[in-house]
Write a protein that holds these residues in place. Structure first.
Motif, mmCIF file in Angstrom:
data_model
loop_
_atom_site.group_PDB
_atom_site.id
_atom_site.type_symbol
_atom_site.label_atom_id
_atom_site.label_comp_id
_atom_site.label_asym_id
_atom_site.label_seq_id
_atom_site.Cartn_x
_atom_site.Cartn_y
_atom_site.Cartn_z
ATOM 1 N N ARG A 76 4.578 -12.262 -6.315
ATOM 2 C CA ARG A 76 4.808 -13.712 -6.238
ATOM 3 C C ARG A 76 4.788 -14.223 -4.802
ATOM 4 O O ARG A 76 4.467 -15.372 -4.555
ATOM 5 N N VAL A 77 5.136 -13.370 -3.848
ATOM 6 C CA VAL A 77 5.152 -13.799 -2.439
ATOM 7 C C VAL A 77 3.765 -13.763 -1.809
ATOM 8 O O VAL A 77 3.601 -14.126 -0.654
ATOM 9 N N GLY A 78 2.748 -13.315 -2.554
ATOM 10 C CA GLY A 78 1.378 -13.340 -2.057
ATOM 11 C C GLY A 78 0.871 -12.042 -1.475
ATOM 12 O O GLY A 78 -0.237 -11.991 -0.973
ATOM 13 N N THR A 79 1.665 -10.984 -1.511
ATOM 14 C CA THR A 79 1.190 -9.691 -1.013
ATOM 15 C C THR A 79 0.637 -8.866 -2.161
ATOM 16 O O THR A 79 0.976 -9.078 -3.327
ATOM 17 N N LEU A 80 -0.206 -7.927 -1.832
ATOM 18 C CA LEU A 80 -0.832 -7.066 -2.825
ATOM 19 C C LEU A 80 -0.040 -5.772 -2.947
ATOM 20 O O LEU A 80 0.188 -5.084 -1.955
ATOM 21 N N ARG A 81 0.400 -5.438 -4.158
ATOM 22 C CA ARG A 81 1.123 -4.190 -4.408
ATOM 23 C C ARG A 81 0.114 -3.177 -4.948
ATOM 24 O O ARG A 81 -0.542 -3.419 -5.957
ATOM 25 N N VAL A 82 -0.016 -2.059 -4.262
ATOM 26 C CA VAL A 82 -0.992 -1.026 -4.616
ATOM 27 C C VAL A 82 -0.250 0.231 -5.067
ATOM 28 O O VAL A 82 0.715 0.646 -4.441
ATOM 29 N N VAL A 83 -0.722 0.813 -6.175
ATOM 30 C CA VAL A 83 -0.153 2.048 -6.693
ATOM 31 C C VAL A 83 -1.312 2.981 -7.016
ATOM 32 O O VAL A 83 -2.336 2.551 -7.552
ATOM 33 N N SER A 84 -1.176 4.266 -6.660
ATOM 34 C CA SER A 84 -2.244 5.212 -6.953
ATOM 35 C C SER A 84 -1.670 6.541 -7.425
ATOM 36 O O SER A 84 -0.476 6.799 -7.289
ATOM 37 N N TYR A 85 -2.518 7.365 -7.985
ATOM 38 C CA TYR A 85 -2.160 8.693 -8.457
ATOM 39 C C TYR A 85 -2.823 9.699 -7.530
ATOM 40 O O TYR A 85 -4.045 9.711 -7.389
ATOM 41 N N LYS A 86 -2.010 10.495 -6.851
ATOM 42 C CA LYS A 86 -2.542 11.435 -5.865
ATOM 43 C C LYS A 86 -2.084 12.851 -6.187
ATOM 44 O O LYS A 86 -1.006 13.047 -6.743
ATOM 45 N N PRO A 87 -2.877 13.854 -5.811
ATOM 46 C CA PRO A 87 -2.481 15.238 -6.056
ATOM 47 C C PRO A 87 -1.218 15.607 -5.275
ATOM 48 O O PRO A 87 -0.968 15.079 -4.188
#
Length: 85
Positions: A45-56
């Motif tokens: 909502r504040v305009g930032t991008l939340r990134v989530v990933s799957y890593k070994p």
């Protein structure tokens, strides 16, 4: 959990899409080799991008990634984790 970044990133994308939320699938070059790495992202909502990933759990440089590997989800995507909208 055994999975890969493509399968893992599709799950939150479709789960949130069914609830009417907008999300994004991101693709970048993997840091473990010259193959793609898939991530899930959504705007806060504040305009930032939340990134989530799957890593070994134990990343090593490889020519080809294994089809399934043991890993965990990670918040952010070092070095750039925030994008202003």
């Amino acid at each position: 959990m055994r999975s890969n970044c493509l399968i893992w990133s599709w799950r939150p994308y479709w789960r949130r899409r069914r609830k009417g939320r907008e999300g994004y699938l991101l693709i970048r070059r993997s840091r473990s080799g010259s193959f793609p790495h898939f991530l899930y992202a959504e705007f806060r909502r504040v305009g930032t991008l939340r990134v989530v990933s799957y890593k070994p759990l134990h990343p090593r440089e490889k020519k080809l990634p294994p089809p399934l590997f043991t890993g965990s989800s990670r918040w952010g995507d070092f070095p750039d984790t925030t994008v202003e909208r």
